[in-house]
Design a protein around this motif. Structure first.
Motif, PDB file in Angstrom:
ATOM      1  N   ASP A 193       0.830  -1.205   0.000  1.00 24.13           N
ATOM      2  CA  ASP A 193       0.000   0.000   0.000  1.00 24.13           C
ATOM      3  C   ASP A 193       0.864   1.254   0.000  1.00 24.13           C
ATOM      4  O   ASP A 193       0.546   2.247  -0.667  1.00 24.13           O
ATOM      5  N   ALA A 194       1.961   1.203   0.751  1.00 23.52           N
ATOM      6  CA  ALA A 194       2.871   2.351   0.807  1.00 23.52           C
ATOM      7  C   ALA A 194       3.490   2.608  -0.568  1.00 23.52           C
ATOM      8  O   ALA A 194       3.650   3.764  -0.987  1.00 23.52           O
ATOM      9  N   GLU A 195       3.818   1.517  -1.285  1.00 23.95           N
ATOM     10  CA  GLU A 195       4.398   1.657  -2.625  1.00 23.95           C
ATOM     11  C   GLU A 195       3.363   2.196  -3.617  1.00 23.95           C
ATOM     12  O   GLU A 195       3.707   2.943  -4.538  1.00 23.95           O
ATOM     13  N   VAL A 196       2.103   1.816  -3.414  1.00 23.08           N
ATOM     14  CA  VAL A 196       1.029   2.324  -4.269  1.00 23.08           C
ATOM     15  C   VAL A 196       0.900   3.835  -4.106  1.00 23.08           C
ATOM     16  O   VAL A 196       0.815   4.583  -5.089  1.00 23.08           O
ATOM     17  N   LYS A 197       0.902   4.290  -2.860  1.00 23.61           N
ATOM     18  CA  LYS A 197       0.783   5.725  -2.588  1.00 23.61           C
ATOM     19  C   LYS A 197       1.971   6.494  -3.158  1.00 23.61           C
ATOM     20  O   LYS A 197       1.805   7.581  -3.742  1.00 23.61           O
ATOM     21  N   LYS A 198       3.153   5.928  -2.996  1.00 18.44           N
ATOM     22  CA  LYS A 198       4.359   6.579  -3.519  1.00 18.44           C
ATOM     23  C   LYS A 198       4.316   6.645  -5.046  1.00 18.44           C
ATOM     24  O   LYS A 198       4.680   7.664  -5.657  1.00 18.44           O
ATOM     25  N   ALA A 199       3.845   5.554  -5.676  1.00 14.11           N
ATOM     26  CA  ALA A 199       3.760   5.507  -7.134  1.00 14.11           C
ATOM     27  C   ALA A 199       2.775   6.555  -7.646  1.00 14.11           C
ATOM     28  O   ALA A 199       3.029   7.212  -8.668  1.00 14.11           O
ATOM     29  N   PHE A 200       1.674   6.711  -6.952  1.00 15.69           N
ATOM     30  CA  PHE A 200       0.689   7.718  -7.366  1.00 15.69           C
ATOM     31  C   PHE A 200       1.297   9.117  -7.321  1.00 15.69           C
ATOM     32  O   PHE A 200       1.127   9.908  -8.255  1.00 15.69           O
ATOM     33  N   ARG A 201       2.008   9.432  -6.246  1.00 20.69           N
ATOM     34  CA  ARG A 201       2.629  10.760  -6.139  1.00 20.69           C
ATOM     35  C   ARG A 201       3.633  10.975  -7.266  1.00 20.69           C
ATOM     36  O   ARG A 201       3.703  12.068  -7.852  1.00 20.69           O
ATOM     37  N   THR A 202       4.400   9.932  -7.572  1.00 16.15           N
ATOM     38  CA  THR A 202       5.408  10.026  -8.639  1.00 16.15           C
ATOM     39  C   THR A 202       4.752  10.259  -9.996  1.00 16.15           C
ATOM     40  O   THR A 202       5.171  11.127 -10.774  1.00 16.15           O
ATOM     41  N   LYS A 239      -9.876   1.491  -3.858  1.00 17.53           N
ATOM     42  CA  LYS A 239     -11.172   0.853  -3.618  1.00 17.53           C
ATOM     43  C   LYS A 239     -11.026  -0.657  -3.473  1.00 17.53           C
ATOM     44  O   LYS A 239     -11.626  -1.277  -2.589  1.00 17.53           O
ATOM     45  N   GLU A 240     -10.193  -1.250  -4.364  1.00 14.62           N
ATOM     46  CA  GLU A 240      -9.987  -2.690  -4.326  1.00 14.62           C
ATOM     47  C   GLU A 240      -9.305  -3.126  -3.030  1.00 14.62           C
ATOM     48  O   GLU A 240      -9.618  -4.170  -2.463  1.00 14.62           O
ATOM     49  N   ARG A 241      -8.400  -2.317  -2.539  1.00 16.72           N
ATOM     50  CA  ARG A 241      -7.606  -2.675  -1.346  1.00 16.72           C
ATOM     51  C   ARG A 241      -8.172  -2.111  -0.044  1.00 16.72           C
ATOM     52  O   ARG A 241      -7.728  -2.491   1.025  1.00 16.72           O
TER      53      ARG A 241
END
Length: 244
Positions: A193-202, A239-241
């Motif tokens: 989840d942390a990587e997902v958030k970081k990827a979105f910001r990037t 939403k999925e997670r």
């Protein structure tokens, strides 16, 4: 004009031979002077600057390659390109440009590599990402991007020096598969989840419309469309997670 000044200067020192030589050298210098028109000059980030027609012609050349990728010329795709150019440059200028486009469509020998070499010299990376998004838009104009069109666009992406992850990200905006949201964010489904958030910001930073503020309004709108796809991909994964 430089050529006349050089001719006069040459005549002062070497009479007629000097005038001829000065005129020739001055003509060469005149030919290298930068040409700009209206606000379009800011599309390009590096010297030398080029005329709007130069960029339009090369963009149309790439468009023709995508349109002909599946072996036929689709009127819906042609209309998509026309609407794009009318929105970007106005009806009068777009119509004038499209007189040349008809000849390009008939030409079987457009070199994608040569066109992309030219574009690489005069555009920034975010601008080339927008060109890639535009080409996928053409292919998708009839409702679906065919395999042959995707393969042709991938070749063009390589010539434009677009890295594979960026290509896959933009492609996923048009190919809705089971993991397309992750591809848009350039991560695997195994990401935390942390990587997902970081990827979105990037990705939000990479595709932010501010990156193409130097381009025409139509390109800015295209950047906004990419930015919305990144947001939608992130919302879908959240939403999925059940990410808060």
């Amino acid at each position: 004009m430089i050529k006349w000044f050089a001719a006069i200067l040459g005549y002062m020192f070497f009479r007629l031979p000097g005038a001829v030589l000065g005129f020739i050298l001055g003509s060469l210098l005149d030919a290298t002077k930068i040409k700009t028109s209206g606000g379009f000059k800011t599309v390009f980030s590096q010297e030398p600057q080029v005329t709007p027609a130069d960029f339009e012609l090369n963009l149309l050349s790439l468009s023709s390659i995508v349109i002909k990728a599946d072996g036929r010329v689709n009127q819906t795709e042609l209309d998509y390109v026309r609407r794009y150019f009318v929105s970007a440059y106005g009806k009068e200028r777009a119509n004038a440009t499209f007189r040349t486009f008809n000849e390009i469509i008939k030409n079987r020998h457009v070199s994608a590599q040569r066109v992309c070499m030219y574009i690489n010299q005069h555009t920034r990376y975010p601008s080339r990402l927008q060109i890639l998004h535009f080409l996928f838009g053409i292919a998708n104009a009839d409702g679906a991007v065919s395999i042959s069109e995707a393969e042709e666009i991938q070749k063009i992406a390589g010539f434009l020096r677009i890295n594979f992850k960026d290509f896959e990200s933009i492609k996923a905006m048009f190919f809705k598969t089971g993991d397309h949201a992750y591809k848009i964010l350039e991560i695997d489904k195994t990401a935390t989840d942390a990587e997902v958030k970081k990827a979105f910001r990037t990705m939000a930073k990479k595709y932010h419309p501010d990156k193409v503020q130097h381009m025409d309004e139509i390109h800015i709108k295209g950047a906004e469309a990419k930015f919305r796809e990144v947001q939608k991909a992130y919302d879908q994964i959240k939403k999925e997670r059940g990410i808060v």
